[in-house]
Write a protein that holds these residues in place. Structure first.
Motif, mmCIF file in Angstrom:
data_model
loop_
_atom_site.group_PDB
_atom_site.id
_atom_site.type_symbol
_atom_site.label_atom_id
_atom_site.label_comp_id
_atom_site.label_asym_id
_atom_site.label_seq_id
_atom_site.Cartn_x
_atom_site.Cartn_y
_atom_site.Cartn_z
ATOM 1 N N PRO A 144 0.827 -1.215 0.000
ATOM 2 C CA PRO A 144 0.000 0.000 0.000
ATOM 3 C C PRO A 144 0.854 1.255 0.000
ATOM 4 O O PRO A 144 2.002 1.251 0.445
ATOM 5 N N HIS A 145 0.288 2.327 -0.498
ATOM 6 C CA HIS A 145 0.965 3.626 -0.534
ATOM 7 C C HIS A 145 0.100 4.656 0.180
ATOM 8 O O HIS A 145 -1.131 4.604 0.104
ATOM 9 N N ARG A 146 0.767 5.578 0.852
ATOM 10 C CA ARG A 146 0.075 6.665 1.536
ATOM 11 C C ARG A 146 0.653 7.994 1.087
ATOM 12 O O ARG A 146 1.874 8.141 0.956
ATOM 13 N N PHE A 147 -0.247 8.943 0.859
ATOM 14 C CA PHE A 147 0.142 10.287 0.438
ATOM 15 C C PHE A 147 -0.495 11.266 1.416
ATOM 16 O O PHE A 147 -1.692 11.536 1.362
ATOM 17 N N GLY A 148 0.314 11.759 2.325
ATOM 18 C CA GLY A 148 -0.197 12.587 3.406
ATOM 19 C C GLY A 148 -0.320 14.046 3.023
ATOM 20 O O GLY A 148 0.315 14.537 2.081
ATOM 21 N N TYR A 149 -1.151 14.760 3.765
ATOM 22 C CA TYR A 149 -1.319 16.194 3.604
ATOM 23 C C TYR A 149 -1.796 16.770 4.929
ATOM 24 O O TYR A 149 -2.326 16.063 5.778
ATOM 25 N N ASP A 150 -1.605 18.075 5.079
ATOM 26 C CA ASP A 150 -1.967 18.793 6.306
ATOM 27 C C ASP A 150 -2.973 19.864 5.938
ATOM 28 O O ASP A 150 -2.664 20.800 5.188
ATOM 29 N N LEU A 151 -4.208 19.745 6.453
ATOM 30 C CA LEU A 151 -5.276 20.670 6.103
ATOM 31 C C LEU A 151 -5.462 21.769 7.142
ATOM 32 O O LEU A 151 -6.536 22.348 7.234
ATOM 33 N N SER A 152 -4.451 22.043 7.921
ATOM 34 C CA SER A 152 -4.511 23.167 8.852
ATOM 35 C C SER A 152 -3.913 24.399 8.194
ATOM 36 O O SER A 152 -3.225 24.315 7.174
ATOM 37 N N GLY A 153 -4.173 25.553 8.779
ATOM 38 C CA GLY A 153 -3.611 26.782 8.251
ATOM 39 C C GLY A 153 -4.540 27.480 7.280
ATOM 40 O O GLY A 153 -5.756 27.272 7.271
ATOM 41 N N LEU B 265 -13.835 16.261 11.762
ATOM 42 C CA LEU B 265 -13.072 15.367 10.899
ATOM 43 C C LEU B 265 -13.713 15.248 9.521
ATOM 44 O O LEU B 265 -13.057 15.431 8.487
ATOM 45 N N ILE B 266 -15.018 14.951 9.485
ATOM 46 C CA ILE B 266 -15.670 14.785 8.190
ATOM 47 C C ILE B 266 -15.852 16.119 7.479
ATOM 48 O O ILE B 266 -15.926 16.161 6.247
ATOM 49 N N SER B 267 -15.907 17.198 8.230
ATOM 50 C CA SER B 267 -15.997 18.505 7.594
ATOM 51 C C SER B 267 -14.673 18.906 6.967
ATOM 52 O O SER B 267 -14.657 19.701 6.006
ATOM 53 N N GLY B 268 -13.576 18.371 7.473
ATOM 54 C CA GLY B 268 -12.270 18.724 6.933
ATOM 55 C C GLY B 268 -11.878 17.967 5.688
ATOM 56 O O GLY B 268 -10.904 18.327 5.022
ATOM 57 N N ILE B 269 -12.601 16.897 5.337
ATOM 58 C CA ILE B 269 -12.258 16.140 4.136
ATOM 59 C C ILE B 269 -12.697 16.942 2.917
ATOM 60 O O ILE B 269 -13.880 17.241 2.759
ATOM 61 N N GLN C 278 -1.291 21.757 -0.212
ATOM 62 C CA GLN C 278 -1.116 20.407 0.307
ATOM 63 C C GLN C 278 -1.887 19.381 -0.526
ATOM 64 O O GLN C 278 -1.381 18.302 -0.844
ATOM 65 N N ILE C 279 -3.129 19.720 -0.902
ATOM 66 C CA ILE C 279 -3.932 18.812 -1.721
ATOM 67 C C ILE C 279 -3.286 18.611 -3.082
ATOM 68 O O ILE C 279 -3.196 17.485 -3.600
ATOM 69 N N ARG C 280 -2.827 19.700 -3.688
ATOM 70 C CA ARG C 280 -2.200 19.585 -5.004
ATOM 71 C C ARG C 280 -0.931 18.739 -4.948
ATOM 72 O O ARG C 280 -0.672 17.929 -5.851
ATOM 73 N N HIS C 281 -0.141 18.902 -3.896
ATOM 74 C CA HIS C 281 1.098 18.129 -3.781
ATOM 75 C C HIS C 281 0.800 16.639 -3.601
ATOM 76 O O HIS C 281 1.450 15.788 -4.233
#
Length: 542
Positions: free
Chosen positions: A332-341, A394-398, A349-352
């Motif tokens: 499996p692969h994971r691609f993390g991002y930080d939705l704060s700020g 959590l679900i609002s941040g997706i 972050q989403i684009r990266h």
């Protein structure tokens, strides 16, 4: 399958229909900035007045009222500017109308949940599908008052919807409210005023095919020269012929520059927008144009070379590659991002993360990426989740809507298709059928990784579970093979079963007499209760 909702069919998401690129206007003189501010303020005032008239028309709007508004604006600007302003006004009104419908839907969902929970006895336990009763009389009383408040809001919102009344703030409601919280926003009144005026300016022009360089109001030449057709009251500021003002700055588009140059060379329509970033003190020009409708490939073609299933979470994408048979390949692969700020940081972050996901998909050679067709609109109410504030956050941040649009546009540039699937039960069934079998001492498979496999299999048209129940008849192939990965004609679909006793490989008995060995059962009915139906290998072909 009783009690489970019907799953929606998977589909290939349509490709993007437009392109937008942005470049910075460098080395503007004081005179250039003064002209841009004057034009933006003048046309912004016209746009505000036109929006007021449009909101007053409500549902009585028609072609005649539109033409009358455009004629009124033409006298104080130009016909092209008047057309751009009225079109932008209609887009704003339509957006406010859609937001009003979403607000009514959210209120209706909250009222439904409150009525259900208030109808239950105090302390009644809930289920996985519905919440239970409230825990105390005090909570029941407070929720009954909230129900009355929501019903009043719903009644008022429905009345405004039926009357065609919408509430629109040019410049943004959030920025307007910031005026009352300048200390918390770390802004002075002058800084807020500059930002507020810049957001309310109107410096935009729609493209026109057949006109010189695709736009007559804001013209950009191939060498980057930018000129603006001034409105009639500001014609005295012109420094070129025909009431135009030529900026000293030059524009260059590093991204899609060749595509933009081809369009303006053929005099095809290109829309432009000029705006000021007050925080940085920089001017930008955004060019946008439409593309022909991209024909989506058939679903079977998208499935031909396998699929990458992606599970969207609040802080990462969990992706797993599957071949066209539905078997997991690799790790499996994971691609993390930080939705704060800030919003800009979240968007970056989403684009990266999407860029890394798409690059991996191109390297492994798949033709499509499978994602869930998520929409958490009715799930975000506090009436449904009660005190689970962190879960609601959590679900609002997706980023469901922005993620889908950006992934489709970015994947189209790499020749990849996006297959959207129904999100029902993917996490639950993925963990049930794939999390434990794929876990090894050196690899821990999470619930999100298993959900990625479930999404990929659903996008490929396979069931999520690894195998079906044994056949009901005494012959295993009478009604078809008992696994879903292999067809009836595939070789090696059934290996030789191991012996059922330890004496199967022993020689003859000491007495020389042949001793009968117990035979393995050939039917499901006669199999010992301790025998388990297991799958020898996870990898099947077919």
């Amino acid at each position: 399958m009783g009690g489970l909702r019907k799953l929606a069919a998977s589909f290939v998401a349509p490709g993007p229909c437009g392109v937008a690129v942005r470049g910075r206007l460098k080395y503007l003189t004081v005179e250039d900035e003064g002209v841009l501010r004057a034009v933006g303020a003048h046309q912004g005032a016209l746009a505000s007045g036109d929006l007021k008239v449009r909101c007053a028309d409500g549902l009585e709007h028609g072609a005649e009222t539109w033409a009358a508004r455009k004629r009124d604006l033409t006298g104080v600007s130009s016909s092209r500017i008047a057309g751009a302003i009225t079109k932008a006004t209609h887009d704003q009104w339509a957006l406010a109308r859609r937001c009003q419908a979403a607000y009514i839907q959210s209120l209706a969902a909250g009222i439904k949940t409150l009525r259900h929970r208030l109808s239950l006895p105090i302390g009644a336990p809930g289920t996985k599908r519905a919440a239970g009763g409230y825990r105390s009389k005090n909570e029941w009383f407070r929720k009954s008052r909230r129900l009355a408040a929501l019903e009043d809001r719903h009644t008022a919102a429905v009345a405004e919807w039926q009357a065609g009344r919408v509430r629109v703030v040019r410049g943004g409601k959030r920025l307007l409210n910031t005026r009352h919280h300048l200390t918390e926003a770390c802004l002075t009144e002058d800084e807020w005023r500059d930002r507020w005026e810049a957001e309310r300016w109107f410096l935009a022009a729609d493209g026109e095919s057949g006109k010189r360089f695709g736009n007559e109001t804001i013209r950009v030449t191939p060498d980057g020269e930018v000129s603006i057709k001034l409105p009639v009251p500001l014609a005295h500021l012109a420094n070129a012929k025909h009431g135009r003002y030529v900026l000293t700055a030059r524009i260059a588009f590093a991204h899609r520059g060749a595509e933009w140059a081809d369009r303006i060379a053929a005099n095809r329509a290109v829309a432009y927008r000029i705006h000021l970033d007050t925080e940085r003190g920089r001017w930008y020009l955004t060019a946008s144009w439409q593309r022909p409708a991209v024909q989506t490939i058939p679903l079977e073609t998208a499935r031909a070379r396998g699929m990458i299933g992606v599970d969207t979470n609040a802080d990462h994408f969990a992706a797993y590659r599957l071949d066209h048979h539905g078997n997991p390949v690799g790790d499996p692969h994971r691609f993390g991002y930080d939705l704060s700020g800030t919003a800009g940081h979240r968007d970056a972050q989403i684009r990266h993360a999407l860029t890394r996901l798409i690059n991996w998909a191109v390297r492994v050679g798949v033709a499509a990426i499978g994602i869930e067709d998520l929409d958490f609109t009715p799930e975000k109410t506090r009436e449904k989740h009660g005190r689970r504030k962190r879960f609601r956050q959590l679900i609002s941040g997706i980023p469901t809507g922005k993620l889908k649009a950006r992934l489709v546009s970015m994947a189209a540039e790499q020749g990849l298709s996006i297959v959207a699937v129904d999100p029902a039960y993917t996490s639950r069934w993925g963990a049930q059928h794939w999390q434990k079998p794929l876990a090894t001492p050196r690899r821990t498979l999470s619930r999100h990784d298993a959900a990625g496999i479930a999404i990929g299999r659903r996008a490929l048209g396979h069931p999520i579970r690894r195998r079906t129940a044994p056949p009901p008849h005494d012959q295993s192939d009478r009604v078809g093979h008992r696994t879903v990965q292999a067809g009836p004609g595939d070789r090696g679909r059934e290996g030789t079963r191991p012996p059922t006793t330890d004496r199967a490989h022993e020689g003859p008995s000491p007495s020389g007499m042949r001793k009968r060995e117990p035979s393995a059962s050939k039917t499901v009915r006669d199999a010992p209760s301790t025998q388990q139906w297991v799958q020898d290998s996870l990898m099947h072909t077919g």
